[in-house]
Design a protein around this motif. Structure first.
Motif, PDB file in Angstrom:
ATOM      1  N   ASN A 212      -5.051   5.598  54.552  1.00  0.00           N
ATOM      2  CA  ASN A 212      -5.185   4.262  55.136  1.00  0.00           C
ATOM      3  C   ASN A 212      -6.327   4.194  56.130  1.00  0.00           C
ATOM      4  O   ASN A 212      -7.074   3.206  56.183  1.00  0.00           O
ATOM      5  N   PHE A 213      -6.488   5.250  56.923  1.00  0.00           N
ATOM      6  CA  PHE A 213      -7.589   5.272  57.891  1.00  0.00           C
ATOM      7  C   PHE A 213      -8.937   5.201  57.180  1.00  0.00           C
ATOM      8  O   PHE A 213      -9.823   4.436  57.583  1.00  0.00           O
ATOM      9  N   VAL A 214      -9.098   5.992  56.115  1.00  0.00           N
ATOM     10  CA  VAL A 214     -10.366   6.004  55.389  1.00  0.00           C
ATOM     11  C   VAL A 214     -10.654   4.641  54.775  1.00  0.00           C
ATOM     12  O   VAL A 214     -11.763   4.110  54.887  1.00  0.00           O
ATOM     13  N   PHE A 215      -9.651   4.030  54.138  1.00  0.00           N
ATOM     14  CA  PHE A 215      -9.878   2.764  53.449  1.00  0.00           C
ATOM     15  C   PHE A 215     -10.039   1.588  54.409  1.00  0.00           C
ATOM     16  O   PHE A 215     -10.657   0.582  54.061  1.00  0.00           O
ATOM     17  N   LYS A 216      -9.516   1.718  55.618  1.00  0.00           N
ATOM     18  CA  LYS A 216      -9.676   0.632  56.602  1.00  0.00           C
ATOM     19  C   LYS A 216     -10.974   0.760  57.393  1.00  0.00           C
ATOM     20  O   LYS A 216     -11.446  -0.223  57.974  1.00  0.00           O
ATOM     21  N   THR A 217     -11.540   1.960  57.453  1.00  0.00           N
ATOM     22  CA  THR A 217     -12.788   2.168  58.183  1.00  0.00           C
ATOM     23  C   THR A 217     -13.937   2.009  57.200  1.00  0.00           C
ATOM     24  O   THR A 217     -14.288   2.934  56.475  1.00  0.00           O
ATOM     25  N   LYS A 218     -14.520   0.814  57.162  1.00  0.00           N
ATOM     26  CA  LYS A 218     -15.455   0.439  56.100  1.00  0.00           C
ATOM     27  C   LYS A 218     -16.699   1.317  56.072  1.00  0.00           C
ATOM     28  O   LYS A 218     -17.230   1.622  54.998  1.00  0.00           O
ATOM     29  N   GLU A 219     -17.173   1.740  57.245  1.00  0.00           N
ATOM     30  CA  GLU A 219     -18.364   2.582  57.258  1.00  0.00           C
ATOM     31  C   GLU A 219     -18.087   3.929  56.594  1.00  0.00           C
ATOM     32  O   GLU A 219     -18.910   4.451  55.834  1.00  0.00           O
ATOM     33  N   VAL A 220     -16.915   4.499  56.891  1.00  0.00           N
ATOM     34  CA  VAL A 220     -16.532   5.781  56.293  1.00  0.00           C
ATOM     35  C   VAL A 220     -16.362   5.628  54.788  1.00  0.00           C
ATOM     36  O   VAL A 220     -16.897   6.418  53.994  1.00  0.00           O
ATOM     37  N   LEU A 221     -15.623   4.594  54.383  1.00  0.00           N
ATOM     38  CA  LEU A 221     -15.382   4.373  52.960  1.00  0.00           C
ATOM     39  C   LEU A 221     -16.690   4.132  52.205  1.00  0.00           C
ATOM     40  O   LEU A 221     -16.907   4.679  51.119  1.00  0.00           O
ATOM     41  N   GLY A 222     -17.579   3.321  52.781  1.00  0.00           N
ATOM     42  CA  GLY A 222     -18.847   3.023  52.125  1.00  0.00           C
ATOM     43  C   GLY A 222     -19.707   4.259  51.942  1.00  0.00           C
ATOM     44  O   GLY A 222     -20.281   4.491  50.868  1.00  0.00           O
ATOM     45  N   ALA A 223     -19.797   5.092  52.991  1.00  0.00           N
ATOM     46  CA  ALA A 223     -20.620   6.304  52.915  1.00  0.00           C
ATOM     47  C   ALA A 223     -20.064   7.280  51.882  1.00  0.00           C
ATOM     48  O   ALA A 223     -20.815   7.870  51.096  1.00  0.00           O
ATOM     49  N   LEU A 224     -18.731   7.445  51.857  1.00  0.00           N
ATOM     50  CA  LEU A 224     -18.121   8.365  50.897  1.00  0.00           C
ATOM     51  C   LEU A 224     -18.283   7.862  49.463  1.00  0.00           C
ATOM     52  O   LEU A 224     -18.562   8.637  48.548  1.00  0.00           O
ATOM     53  N   THR A 225     -18.115   6.562  49.269  1.00  0.00           N
ATOM     54  CA  THR A 225     -18.228   5.999  47.929  1.00  0.00           C
ATOM     55  C   THR A 225     -19.652   6.117  47.401  1.00  0.00           C
ATOM     56  O   THR A 225     -19.875   6.461  46.232  1.00  0.00           O
ATOM     57  N   ARG A 340      -8.030  14.797  61.741  1.00  0.00           N
ATOM     58  CA  ARG A 340      -9.247  15.395  61.203  1.00  0.00           C
ATOM     59  C   ARG A 340      -8.992  16.153  59.899  1.00  0.00           C
ATOM     60  O   ARG A 340      -9.811  16.099  58.976  1.00  0.00           O
ATOM     61  N   GLY A 341      -7.917  16.886  59.819  1.00  0.00           N
ATOM     62  CA  GLY A 341      -7.637  17.622  58.592  1.00  0.00           C
ATOM     63  C   GLY A 341      -7.497  16.696  57.404  1.00  0.00           C
ATOM     64  O   GLY A 341      -8.073  16.946  56.334  1.00  0.00           O
ATOM     65  N   ARG A 342      -6.743  15.604  57.579  1.00  0.00           N
ATOM     66  CA  ARG A 342      -6.524  14.689  56.461  1.00  0.00           C
ATOM     67  C   ARG A 342      -7.798  13.939  56.082  1.00  0.00           C
ATOM     68  O   ARG A 342      -8.119  13.791  54.895  1.00  0.00           O
ATOM     69  N   VAL A 343      -8.536  13.468  57.074  1.00  0.00           N
ATOM     70  CA  VAL A 343      -9.765  12.722  56.770  1.00  0.00           C
ATOM     71  C   VAL A 343     -10.815  13.646  56.158  1.00  0.00           C
ATOM     72  O   VAL A 343     -11.514  13.273  55.198  1.00  0.00           O
ATOM     73  N   MET A 344     -10.954  14.860  56.695  1.00  0.00           N
ATOM     74  CA  MET A 344     -11.918  15.802  56.115  1.00  0.00           C
ATOM     75  C   MET A 344     -11.511  16.218  54.705  1.00  0.00           C
ATOM     76  O   MET A 344     -12.373  16.514  53.869  1.00  0.00           O
ATOM     77  N   SER A 345     -10.211  16.227  54.426  1.00  0.00           N
ATOM     78  CA  SER A 345      -9.766  16.533  53.081  1.00  0.00           C
ATOM     79  C   SER A 345     -10.093  15.399  52.117  1.00  0.00           C
ATOM     80  O   SER A 345     -10.437  15.645  50.958  1.00  0.00           O
ATOM     81  N   VAL A 346      -9.965  14.162  52.583  1.00  0.00           N
ATOM     82  CA  VAL A 346     -10.387  13.036  51.745  1.00  0.00           C
ATOM     83  C   VAL A 346     -11.887  13.137  51.480  1.00  0.00           C
ATOM     84  O   VAL A 346     -12.354  12.935  50.350  1.00  0.00           O
TER      85      VAL A 346
END
Length: 401
Positions: A212-225, A340-346
């Protein structure tokens, strides 16, 4: 660099990553010599990606609940064990064992490294914030990425020379030795207990919170995508052994330099950004860099001379280095300590998808379309994806830090 733990982390990671890149270079060359099939190298990526992606979300939950130092040391030791198994396989092959057994063994070992990677890769990123004060984190991230890239280029290039001089078995002996040295250096880190997290939180709830954190943080989601789809289609590294042998007609040393070219470019740009960091418009620069990366891949595919191919890969690495720094900085600055562990794993899941599944896609496309057309197609798709994301992700385009 004045922080002792940070120095040991960088040195240990440098030696460890150098060994892994040597292993990756060796396995690609080794499999192509055994099978003479580009698809065989694509299957290496799939063999590692399946467990790495499948376990990524669970691994993030485990990392956030674990002592990251202990988890990291276990992962590095597991890699050492896998490298030793490959060493035994290489010795068997020199004594006439059936090729099919050796090939099956290599794929099995790579599958195991995919499992280990799902825990070890994110642990390296997550532990950084527990070693470095937050005000130094952006700069430390650039140093960390520079160390990774320097180790990568050293491993790629050195592997070519080692394969030429000492063959497969001798190269694997060096790889095992380097992983062992990296393990010793990382033991100098202090224990890193988990950040505060809801102790009774169920595994799926914990995983869902990270997603949820990744998908709600648009900058993070955009860069990863953007990274996912660009590298998925634009990664030509998997086909470098085929280009080296069939198109450019170079041996192991030329292959090693071609394999290292992108990393040489990346480390040059990361070193430049370490001393002259980007001050504004990082989001737009990310788009320009990934678009230029796609164009370089097209040039590499069409080249028929070693030096033009090397320059094209070198420039692609420089542009990819910009992407690596921007994405890594966004992740470190935007992520809370207890996630951090969960977000870095995503993040690891996205990277594994783009690199390893991209390697598989390259092998399949080369089989179906032909070697050169498949790589041209991938570069053009990268440019198309950048153009589409430019309009679909204004938050990333406007992002500054």
């Amino acid at each position: 660099m004045r922080l002792p733990e940070f120095r040991f982390l960088l040195m240990g990671r440098f030696v460890f990553i150098m060994a892994l890149r040597m292993m990756g270079t060796l396995v690609g060359w080794w499999l192509y010599e055994l099978t003479s099939d580009p698809l065989a190298m694509g299957l290496v990526g799939l063999a590692e990606a399946i467990p790495a992606i499948g376990l990524a979300l669970y691994a993030g939950h485990v990392i956030d609940l674990s002592d990251k130092r202990k988890l990291l040391l276990r992962g590095v030791f597991s890699y050492l064990s896998c490298a030793f198994i490959l060493l035994v396989l290489s010795y068997s092959f020199t004594h006439g064992s059936a090729k099919v057994i050796i090939v099956s063994g290599i794929y099995s070992v790579i599958f195991i490294t995919g499992i280990v990677r799902s825990f070890t890769g994110p642990s390296f990123s997550a532990i950084l914030a527990q070693i470095v004060p937050r005000e130094m984190l952006a700069n430390a991230t650039t140093w960390n990425q520079g160390t990774w890239l320097t180790a990568s280029v050293t491993g790629h290039a050195t592997a070519g020379f080692l394969i030429a001089g000492f063959q497969t078995t001798g190269t694997l002996i060096v790889i095992c030795s380097l992983i062992f040295i990296g393990l010793i250096l990382l033991t100098r880190l202090l224990p890193k207990p988990p950040a505060t997290i809801a102790g009774k939180q169920k595994t799926w709830e914990s995983v869902q919170e990270g997603l949820n954190f990744v998908f709600k943080t648009k900058e993070v989601l955009g860069a990863l995508t953007l990274d996912l789809f660009a590298v998925l289609f634009g990664g030509a590294v998997a086909m470098v052994p085929v280009f080296a042998k069939e198109v450019l007609k170079v041996g192991p040393i030329g292959f090693g330099w071609l394999n290292a070219a992108a990393d040489i470019g990346a480390i040059c740009i990361v070193l430049l950004l370490t001393f002259f960091p980007m001050k504004k418009a990082q989001g737009k620069k990310l788009f320009y860099a990934v678009g230029g990366f796609g164009a370089c891949i097209v040039v590499f595919a069409l080249s028929r001379t070693f030096y033009l191919s090397f320059i094209a890969l070198l420039l692609s690495g420089m542009l990819d280095g910009v992407s690596v720094v921007v994405r890594g900085t966004i992740l470190q600055l935007k992520t809370p300590d207890d996630m951090r562990g969960r977000v870095m794993s995503v993040n690891s899941m996205f990277i594994n998808s783009s690199n390893e599944i991209g390697q598989f896609e390259s092998g399949v496309a080369a089989r179906l379309m032909g070697l050169v057309p498949s790589v041209v197609f991938g570069g053009c798709m990268t440019i198309l994806i950048v153009t589409t994301t430019w309009f679909k992700s204004p938050a990333l385009r406007k992002m500054e830090y």
